[in-house]
Scaffold this motif. Structure first.
Motif, PDB file in Angstrom:
ATOM      1  N   GLY A 112      29.220   0.094 145.517  1.00  0.00           N
ATOM      2  CA  GLY A 112      28.483  -0.167 144.281  1.00  0.00           C
ATOM      3  C   GLY A 112      28.516  -1.629 143.868  1.00  0.00           C
ATOM      4  N   SER A 113      29.211  -2.470 144.652  1.00  0.00           N
ATOM      5  CA  SER A 113      29.323  -3.876 144.262  1.00  0.00           C
ATOM      6  C   SER A 113      28.005  -4.635 144.507  1.00  0.00           C
ATOM      7  N   LYS A 115      26.665  -4.735 147.905  1.00  0.00           N
ATOM      8  CA  LYS A 115      26.719  -5.209 149.295  1.00  0.00           C
ATOM      9  C   LYS A 115      25.414  -4.984 150.033  1.00  0.00           C
ATOM     10  N   THR A 116      24.940  -3.736 150.011  1.00  0.00           N
ATOM     11  CA  THR A 116      23.750  -3.401 150.790  1.00  0.00           C
ATOM     12  C   THR A 116      22.542  -4.183 150.283  1.00  0.00           C
ATOM     13  N   THR A 117      22.415  -4.262 148.974  1.00  0.00           N
ATOM     14  CA  THR A 117      21.319  -5.034 148.398  1.00  0.00           C
ATOM     15  C   THR A 117      21.437  -6.491 148.835  1.00  0.00           C
ATOM     16  N   SER A 252      27.889 -10.718 142.371  1.00  0.00           N
ATOM     17  CA  SER A 252      26.647  -9.986 142.132  1.00  0.00           C
ATOM     18  C   SER A 252      26.573  -9.561 140.677  1.00  0.00           C
ATOM     19  N   SER A 278      24.119 -13.345 142.872  1.00  0.00           N
ATOM     20  CA  SER A 278      23.058 -12.355 142.841  1.00  0.00           C
ATOM     21  C   SER A 278      22.714 -12.063 141.392  1.00  0.00           C
TER      22      SER A 278
END
Ligand code: GDP
Length: 300
Positions: A112-113, A115-117, A252, A278
């Motif tokens: 949820g941090s 990362k994927t985004t 982020s 981010s």
């Protein structure tokens, strides 16, 4: 950036009061330092960072550089600005590339941090600069994680290496290693490895991330941290530093309305530079991190 709104307002107020004075007495300096200390603590900046910061400001503000200044208050603001740049990491640190491609960039962080985004954002940024990144899906813990990275890759227009669906749980270390080999074969000059995140720091997750690190020898290990996590930032960052020895930080959700302490603590506490910030859910909502610009924003 709303994150620093309150901190920024309080520092502005402190400096406004200071500017009303001519020469500064030691009591004026102490009062100012106390207000700065309170503002930083209320913004969730970690205590050791606050202590170090205020001690440095106090020492310099009581010294000759302020006594001799034509405008002492302005000189104190300058000192706070310098010291803020210092805790944010000093100079801008750019992403480092391998001499012999592919450059391997591994991402780590809590679930949820962001990362994927960020993997998608990074791929898109690098593509704009003429690179040909390959995203590698090594989060095999969550059933939907590979799929999520696929969606992000598509939005970024980037290639992805992922285990075939239905291939069981899979071995993330093998996927990472195979991903790098695939990138070399297909002449991708950059590999971005997305790893599994859990809700809390846990030993198994760290071991897996550390195994992936060992197997792929990344040029950068970027620790993605949600700026909204407040006081937890320091412990989380330290745990990841011990576990994967990251080389840089991605902050982020700096667009959120959190108090910003994570941003102000993490570089100082870990000694690792913040490389990107981010600022939203869109793939273009990211920018290289500049300590001096961030300090100016806070003190504006
Ligand atoms: P991961 O579990 O670490 O891979 O995290 P994700 O990339 O799935 O992000 C978790 C949630 O945060 C998603 O809803 C994202 O859209 C959102 N998100 C990611 N980065 C940002 C950001 O910079 N700002 C905001 N507001 N939301 C973000």
């Amino acid at each position: 950036m709303a994150t620093f709104g309150t901190l920024s307002d309080r520092l502005t107020e402190t400096f406004r009061n200071l500017r009303k004075k001519g020469q500064l007495t030691p009591a004026d300096v102490d009062g100012t330092v106390r207000e700065i200390r309170r503002a930083l603590l209320d913004a969730d900046v970690a205590l050791p960072v606050v202590k170090e910061f205020t001690a440095a400001v106090r020492e310099r503000a009581l010294g000759d550089e302020v006594n001799r200044a034509l405008n002492p208050a302005q000189q104190v603001v300058q000192i706070v600005n310098d010291e803020l740049i210092g805790i944010l990491g000093g100079q801008q640190r750019r992403l480092q590339f391998a001499k012999n491609p592919p450059t391997v960039i591994m991402l780590a962080g809590l679930q949820g941090s962001g990362k994927t985004t960020f993997a998608g954002k990074l791929a898109k940024m690098l593509e704009k600069d003429g690179h040909t990144p390959l995203l590698v899906a090594c989060d095999l813990q969550r059933p939907n994680a590979v799929n999520q990275l696929q969606v992000v890759a598509e939005r970024a227009g980037a290639a992805i290496y992922a285990p075939e669906p239905g291939n069981g749980v899979g071995d993330p270390v093998k996927v990472a290693r195979d991903g790098v080999a695939h990138a070399t074969r297909q002449q991708h000059d950059i590999v971005i490895i997305d790893t599994a995140g859990r809700l809390g720091v846990d030993a198994e997750l760290m071991k897996q991330a550390s195994d992936i690190r060992r197997a792929t020898q990344p040029d950068e290990v970027l620790f993605v941290i949600d700026a909204m996590i407040g006081q937890d930032a320091v412990n989380t960052a330290k745990a990841f530093q011990d576990g994967v020895d990251f080389t840089g930080v991605v902050l982020s959700k700096l667009d959120g309305d959190a108090r910003g302490g994570a941003a102000l603590s993490v570089a100082s506490v870990t000694g690792r530079p913040i490389i990107f910030a981010s600022t939203g859910e869109g793939l273009d909502d990211v920018e290289p991190f500049h300590p001096d610009r961030m300090a100016s924003r806070i003190l504006d």
